[in-house]
Design an enzyme around this catalytic site. Sequence first.
Site, PDB file in Angstrom:
ATOM      1  N   LEU A 138       0.864  -1.174   0.000  1.00 34.49           N
ATOM      2  CA  LEU A 138       0.000   0.000   0.000  1.00 34.49           C
ATOM      3  C   LEU A 138       0.904   1.228   0.000  1.00 34.49           C
ATOM      4  O   LEU A 138       1.934   1.240   0.682  1.00 34.49           O
ATOM      5  CB  LEU A 138      -0.904   0.028   1.242  1.00 34.49           C
ATOM      6  CG  LEU A 138      -1.952  -1.090   1.383  1.00 34.49           C
ATOM      7  CD1 LEU A 138      -2.688  -0.945   2.716  1.00 34.49           C
ATOM      8  CD2 LEU A 138      -2.929  -1.086   0.228  1.00 34.49           C
ATOM      9  N   ASP A 139       0.529   2.260  -0.750  1.00 34.24           N
ATOM     10  CA  ASP A 139       1.286   3.507  -0.733  1.00 34.24           C
ATOM     11  C   ASP A 139       1.395   4.023   0.697  1.00 34.24           C
ATOM     12  O   ASP A 139       0.541   3.732   1.543  1.00 34.24           O
ATOM     13  CB  ASP A 139       0.593   4.577  -1.587  1.00 34.24           C
ATOM     14  CG  ASP A 139       0.654   4.273  -3.070  1.00 34.24           C
ATOM     15  OD1 ASP A 139       1.470   3.420  -3.469  1.00 34.24           O
ATOM     16  OD2 ASP A 139      -0.111   4.897  -3.825  1.00 34.24           O
ATOM     17  N   GLN A 140       2.413   4.818   0.953  1.00 28.13           N
ATOM     18  CA  GLN A 140       2.631   5.341   2.301  1.00 28.13           C
ATOM     19  C   GLN A 140       1.392   6.044   2.835  1.00 28.13           C
ATOM     20  O   GLN A 140       1.023   5.875   4.004  1.00 28.13           O
ATOM     21  CB  GLN A 140       3.822   6.305   2.299  1.00 28.13           C
ATOM     22  CG  GLN A 140       4.110   6.907   3.679  1.00 28.13           C
ATOM     23  CD  GLN A 140       5.341   7.803   3.682  1.00 28.13           C
ATOM     24  OE1 GLN A 140       6.009   7.964   2.662  1.00 28.13           O
ATOM     25  NE2 GLN A 140       5.657   8.396   4.816  1.00 28.13           N
ATOM     26  N   THR A 142      -1.752   5.668   1.863  1.00 27.20           N
ATOM     27  CA  THR A 142      -2.971   4.869   1.815  1.00 27.20           C
ATOM     28  C   THR A 142      -3.108   4.040   3.082  1.00 27.20           C
ATOM     29  O   THR A 142      -2.168   3.372   3.502  1.00 27.20           O
ATOM     30  CB  THR A 142      -2.951   3.935   0.588  1.00 27.20           C
ATOM     31  OG1 THR A 142      -2.835   4.715  -0.599  1.00 27.20           O
ATOM     32  CG2 THR A 142      -4.234   3.112   0.513  1.00 27.20           C
TER      33      THR A 142
END
Length: 333
Positions: A138-140, A142
């Site tokens: 997951l993106d930082q 998100t």
Amino acid sequence: MINYYSPLTYVVPPDEEGFYLKTILQNRMGLSRKLLSRLKLTEQGITVNGKREYISIKVNSGDVIEIRMQEEESEDILPQDLPLEILYEDEYLLIVNKESGMIVHPTHGHYLNTVANAAVHHWKERGENVRFRPVHRLDQETSGVLAIAKNPYVHQQISEQMIAHSITKEYLAIVHGTVVEDRGTIDAPIDRDPEQPHVRIVTPSGYRAVTHYETVRRYDGITLVRLMLETGRTHQIRVHMKHLGHPLLGDKMYGPDFAAAADFAAGADCADGVPGAPSAVPSPAVDGEAVPALARQALHAYRLGFVHPGTREPVEFTAPLPADMQAVLDACR
């Protein structure tokens, strides 16, 4: 002395009498060639009725086949006592609700304050030796459901489900503007921007990317949408929603206007309209009250479902909408 994780067991049914052990391991237990080769070299890696065997033997009905993997540790990851919201854990899996702003795995120059540091500390406290293996990323910024495999077999099995598109991955996002359609599909290829390699764009020469979306609720100037991924390209949801004309709220990289998004993140006045929203969209109004600060893209991994590699049963995990996103919706009713 070699320590092993709990064995994975398979009992040979009558209709598989006479099958080669290799066939059972690959076609019934689903071992990859790489993992099979690794287990063959392990003292108790592959046993039949408690005895180490060659994979070329034929099995009998009722034989108990077990595979064992050696315990491992993430020696390069420092244990760190950090908050970690655990949604589920067993001997095979750790499922957490990742908070926004937390990186999943240490990177060059960023060795601490990651999910990995927190997970390794958690396992140390429990007396477990486990190597950190996130099944997906997951993106930082998100938030939401993140699955971590506790041994290589589990990681391989869930990864294969992802490749086969049999995993349920559902996200919630708050986007600029009013999404008119109740549901739809964005089928638009994605690749790197040649001028900004860290940015992704929709381009005919890109890799196939498919996102399905449903409108959950329309507010004044913003919309809460549910998104289901059919493919898993980097920044796929963010790029696709921008392509649709509805970039994510607070998205500094793919938002309609970096300065406007930054103003909103600092706490914009909802009565003056959502910064960066198309002028044709009605402005949200909440009696002049300021919208709560949103310092990141409004994207949350809400639901994750797959077949559990240990039990072979379908499982599903959800994480409620985080407080920062919920506050924005509450202010713009």
